[in-house]
Design a protein around this motif. Structure first.
Motif, short mmCIF file in Angstrom:
data_model
loop_
_atom_site.label_atom_id
_atom_site.label_comp_id
_atom_site.label_asym_id
_atom_site.label_seq_id
_atom_site.Cartn_x
_atom_site.Cartn_y
_atom_site.Cartn_z
N PHE A 69 -24.03 -7.15 -1.70
CA PHE A 69 -24.96 -6.47 -2.60
C PHE A 69 -24.97 -7.19 -3.95
O PHE A 69 -24.07 -6.96 -4.78
CB PHE A 69 -24.55 -5.00 -2.80
CG PHE A 69 -24.36 -4.25 -1.52
CD1 PHE A 69 -25.44 -3.83 -0.77
CD2 PHE A 69 -23.07 -3.97 -1.06
CE1 PHE A 69 -25.26 -3.12 0.42
CE2 PHE A 69 -22.88 -3.26 0.11
CZ PHE A 69 -23.98 -2.84 0.86
N SER A 70 -25.97 -8.02 -4.18
CA SER A 70 -26.02 -8.76 -5.44
C SER A 70 -26.25 -7.84 -6.63
O SER A 70 -25.86 -8.16 -7.76
CB SER A 70 -27.12 -9.82 -5.39
OG SER A 70 -28.40 -9.21 -5.24
N TRP A 71 -26.84 -6.64 -6.37
CA TRP A 71 -27.11 -5.72 -7.47
C TRP A 71 -25.83 -5.13 -8.08
O TRP A 71 -25.87 -4.52 -9.14
CB TRP A 71 -28.03 -4.58 -7.01
CG TRP A 71 -27.57 -3.88 -5.76
CD1 TRP A 71 -28.03 -4.10 -4.50
CD2 TRP A 71 -26.56 -2.86 -5.64
NE1 TRP A 71 -27.37 -3.30 -3.60
CE2 TRP A 71 -26.47 -2.52 -4.27
CE3 TRP A 71 -25.73 -2.21 -6.55
CZ2 TRP A 71 -25.58 -1.56 -3.80
CZ3 TRP A 71 -24.84 -1.25 -6.08
CH2 TRP A 71 -24.77 -0.94 -4.73
N ILE A 72 -24.69 -5.34 -7.40
CA ILE A 72 -23.43 -4.81 -7.94
C ILE A 72 -23.11 -5.44 -9.29
O ILE A 72 -22.40 -4.86 -10.12
CB ILE A 72 -22.27 -5.01 -6.94
CG1 ILE A 72 -21.09 -4.06 -7.25
CG2 ILE A 72 -21.77 -6.46 -6.97
CD1 ILE A 72 -21.40 -2.62 -7.04
N ASN A 91 -31.54 -11.77 -9.16
CA ASN A 91 -32.09 -10.43 -8.93
C ASN A 91 -32.76 -10.28 -7.55
O ASN A 91 -33.50 -11.14 -7.10
CB ASN A 91 -33.12 -10.12 -10.02
CG ASN A 91 -33.80 -8.79 -9.79
OD1 ASN A 91 -33.16 -7.76 -9.79
ND2 ASN A 91 -35.10 -8.82 -9.54
N GLU A 92 -32.48 -9.13 -6.91
CA GLU A 92 -33.14 -8.75 -5.66
C GLU A 92 -33.70 -7.33 -5.73
O GLU A 92 -34.27 -6.85 -4.75
CB GLU A 92 -32.15 -8.85 -4.49
CG GLU A 92 -31.69 -10.27 -4.19
CD GLU A 92 -30.67 -10.33 -3.05
OE1 GLU A 92 -30.16 -9.25 -2.67
OE2 GLU A 92 -30.38 -11.43 -2.56
N GLY A 137 -40.47 -7.54 -9.52
CA GLY A 137 -40.95 -7.54 -8.13
C GLY A 137 -39.92 -8.01 -7.13
O GLY A 137 -40.27 -8.47 -6.04
N GLY A 138 -38.64 -7.90 -7.47
CA GLY A 138 -37.59 -8.33 -6.56
C GLY A 138 -37.29 -9.81 -6.58
O GLY A 138 -36.48 -10.30 -5.78
#
Length: 340
Positions: free
Chosen positions: A129-132, A276-277, A283-284
């Protein structure tokens, strides 16, 4: 970095061996270490940590070597902050000097185990999870704020957690050497020594929340995260006795650590934006124009912050002491001034 399972096994085995050696060579027989003993072993462990970092740089590349040194320096600074809290706990519980080594040793082992668990969880989260990185960055900014504006009013020895422990455990009023429990009139009581260890274990858990996101802001390599933490904790017991008096003079240590945590928090958020994803941000798509802070700059920034915080702390305590001495001297002159 390509660390094989065999290298992991050897590293963990050597780490455990060092702590076993520490226990049997220094801690098993209760005594208060001398300044000379503490200085020699502190220098040995710091030298070993630096040599290991050079080894990473030579065999794996200096990008990883720089990440290790930045991580080690950050973890060492946070560990010294740990020592300050340990000092407060030992003072609050009035732990006899000759038993403090055992308390510190157990506390450091608990810290390593808890950080190891956090490292494993952090590595799994980062891999999937790159958003971590957003979460870690926000957490570090919050911790930086708390670190900067906490004034040390809380007493870990008498906080709510320890009040809860005292309510559920029968506690004796005095120490029984370094024993954790004692039997009185047929009933088993826990000694204050056990309460000290419980308090330090709880504080270790709190500090692990600061420590692991901070170093993951400097490197994604779980091996570097683990070894930097292990070396930062090795020799911490000797450092406690070596700089015990100096700890109280590091009045700006909390603010210095706050700056470091905030810097790493910003670095993590920049990195999160760069990879960012999240669909509701751009837009992701990654924001490639966001700068990535290089590791050499991180290393210089962290080292400079620690140096400035130490210098300002020592200057302030020296000036305060000189001012107090002048006021005392002037007061004595007034009291003893001859009458005309």
């Amino acid at each position: 970095m390509g660390v094989t399972p065999l290298v992991w096994i050897i590293t963990i085995a050597i780490t455990i061996a060092f702590f076993v050696f520490e226990f049997f060579a220094h801690v098993r027989k209760p005594h208060e270490p001398t300044i000379g003993e503490s200085a020699r072993w502190s220098a040995f462990y710091i030298g070993l940590a630096l040599l290991f970092g050079v080894g990473i740089g030579v065999f794996s590349g200096w990008t990883y070597g720089g990440e290790y040194f930045a991580g080690y320096l950050t973890e060492k600074a946070l560990s010294i902050d740990n020592l300050f809290v340990f000092l407060i706990i030992m003072t609050g519980f009035a732990v006899p000097k000759k038993y403090q080594q055992k308390v510190l040793m157990i506390g450091i082992v608990i810290a390593l185990i808890m950080r190891g668990a956090f490292i494993a969880v952090g590595a799994a989260l980062i891999a999937n999870f790159s958003w971590i990185f957003y979460i870690f960055g926000a957490l570090l900014l919050f911790l930086a704020y708390r670190q900067a504006f906490s004034h040390g009013e809380s007493d870990p020895a008498n906080g709510k957690f320890m009040q809860f422990v005292r309510r559920i455990l029968p506690v004796s009023e005095e120490y029984n050497e370094d024993k954790l429990t004692v039997r009185k009139n047929g009933k088993r009581f826990v000694t204050p020594m056990l309460l000290v260890i419980v308090a330090i274990g709880f504080i270790d858990l709190v500090f692990a929340v600061d420590s692991i996101p901070a170093i993951y802001g400097l490197t994604n390599e779980a091996y570097i995260v683990f070894t930097a933490n292990a070396f930062a904790l090795m020799g911490l017991r000797q450092l406690y006795f070596l700089i015990g008096g100096l700890l109280e003079r590091l009045v700006y240590l909390a603010q210095g650590l706050a700056v470091i945590l905030a810097f790493i928090g910003v670095k993590l958020i920049f990195h999160a934006l760069h990879v960012n994803e999240l669909p509701f941000i751009n837009g992701g798509e990654p924001l490639l124009w966001v700068p990535e802070i290089p590791i050499w700059f991180s290393l210089l920034f962290i080292a400079a912050t620690v140096a400035v915080a130490t210098f300002l702390s020592l200057r302030k305590t020296r000036n305060d002491r000189e001012k107090k001495d002048r006021e005392t001297f002037d007061g004595e002159k007034v009291i003893h001034a001859p009458e005309d």
